[in-house]
Design an enzyme around this catalytic site. Structure first.
Site: not given
Ligand code: HEM
Length: 400
Positions: A95, A137, A201, A203-204, A269, A272, A390, A392-393
């Site tokens: 920070y 956090e 990255r 990923y759900s 897309g 899902i 979303f 991405g940001p």
């Protein structure tokens, strides 16, 4: 506590920052990465190139400045960002670095307009804002299943459509697979040959919790993987069964509620993926909950999980599936593989939504999400019943 004077200065200069926000944050990232290139092991380079991260940070700084004397208004947004930070292993010692370069950027971009008084007020405000993040956090780190990145082995790799492939992951050290809430994601970190920095990255998780694996389902992104889709292409083309990847503990607050309100799972897309987790959990644990599963895809070539969705829906006592294909193939038409053609517009949604007090979960590409959320609001669904995430940001969908 900030003084009245500091609050006044920060609030009155916030609009200038909003106006030049992207300029300031672009300058900020450039100078911070020059001085601290090691941070490029954390940040997503593609988001940087597209300016999405700069916009997300600028919007948040503006919102924080506007609400500096009532930051609790921003808590839901802060929590969402904090989940992302925790998932990326952002630490409290980062920070002050961000603060230093953010203030330098404000000073350099605004020039003479940024007096010492203004800069000092912003330094104080940054201290307060960052402490809110750090505290939230820290709590999340304490609750996470493990700290930082942990090696997982790919036990199975399975094609779900011409674009989407699933990776089934198990901890390499034989430890237990963590539990998580349907809708949560993990960060995957890769060291890719030819890349100077590590690539991360999110990923759900695409299967219900409680299995002996974590499953992610990755869409091969971009025509040209040198700019977009570096990680997804690498996973598709170079990571196979038996290989190891590093992941952080599940995170995210786009999670399924377990009330008995009717449930609408709406995806476009590869959006899902979190819906699969939510649907399968509901099919296992809430069999009488009414579920409407709405999915938009180009056509059946790229549509993933069709059979898995049917199987889950068949376990529920009140289930409905609605497929919209943008560009169906001849075979799709001949075999009646879809319910409607085109896009999920207001008219179609209105016909599908029989209960505006239901819970709505939406995930997909930005345009799909914006339209769907707007359309849901237009047909009378209250904001608090619409949940979305979303990839991405999250760039300024919500106005504060
Ligand atoms: C993501 C704000 C501090 C690293 C984000 C996002 C926002 C944000 C709005 C986008 C969230 C999303 O994806 O939906 C802030 C604010 C900070 C702060 C207001 C200070 C008060 C930090 C620090 C670090 C950091 C100290 C570490 C050096 C990241 C990374 C992402 C992120 C790596 C993921 C996005 C990407 O890689 O493209 N932050 N952040 N942030 N933040 Fe922060």
């Amino acid at each position: 506590m900030l003084s009245e004077q500091t609050i006044k200065i920060v609030k009155s200069t916030a609009p200038i920052l909003a106006e030049r926000g992207v300029e300031i944050t672009s300058y900020f990232y450039k100078s911070m990465f020059e001085a601290h290139p090691e941070l490029l092991n954390i940040f997503n380079h593609a988001n940087q190139k597209q300016g999405r991260q700069q916009t997300a940070l600028a919007n948040t700084v503006y919102a924080a400045a506007t609400y500096i004397d009532q930051l609790e208004v921003l808590l839901p947004a802060v929590k969402q960002i904090a989940h992302k930070h925790r998932s990326l292993n952002v630490k409290k010692e980062h920070y002050p670095i961000v603060g230093e370069f953010l203030l330098k950027a404000i000073k350099d971009v605004l020039g003479a307009a940024a007096t010492d008084e203004i800069i000092n007020a912003w330094a104080e405000a940054y201290g307060v804002i960052s402490q809110v993040f750090i505290d939230i956090e820290e709590e999340m780190y304490n609750q996470a299943n493990w700290e930082g990145f942990k090696a997982f082995k790919v036990m199975k790799k399975e094609e779900e459509s011409s674009l989407i492939t699933s990776f089934y992951l198990q901890p390499s050290d034989g430890s237990n697979v963590p539990t998580y809430q349907p809708g949560q994601y993990i960060t995957v970190r890769l060291s890719v040959e030819g890349e100077q920095y590590l690539l991360n990255r999110q990923y759900s998780l695409s299967d219900a919790p409680g299995n002996k694996y974590l499953r992610i389902s990755v869409k091969k992104e971009g025509e040209n993987p040198t700019t977009l889709g570096k990680v997804s292409n690498y996973l598709h083309d170079h990571i196979g069964e038996g290989d190891e990847i590093e992941v952080t503990a599940p995170a995210g607050d786009f999670v399924l509620d377990t009330t008995d309100a009717p449930l609408y799972l709406i995806s476009g897309g590869v959006g899902i993926t979190p819906m699969m987790s939510m649907l399968k959990r509901t099919a296992d644990e809430q069999k009488d909950r009414p579920v409407t599963f709405i999915h938009a895809a180009k056509n059946s070539d790229v549509q993933a999980f069709n059979e898995e969705v049917d199987e889950a829906l068949s376990k529920l006592s009140q289930a409905r599936k609605y497929l919209i294909f943008e560009n169906p193939s001849e075979a799709d038409r001949e075999n009646n593989r879809f319910d409607a053609e085109g896009f999920l517009d207001e008219e179609k949604l209105k016909a599908l939504v029989t209960d505006t007090n239901a819970s709505f979960y939406v995930c997909g590409p930005v345009a799909f999400m914006k339209n769907t959320i707007e359309n849901l609001a237009n047909i009378g669904v209250k904001e608090e019943n619409i949940h979305f995430e979303f990839f991405g940001p999250s760039i300024n969908l919500k106005e504060y």
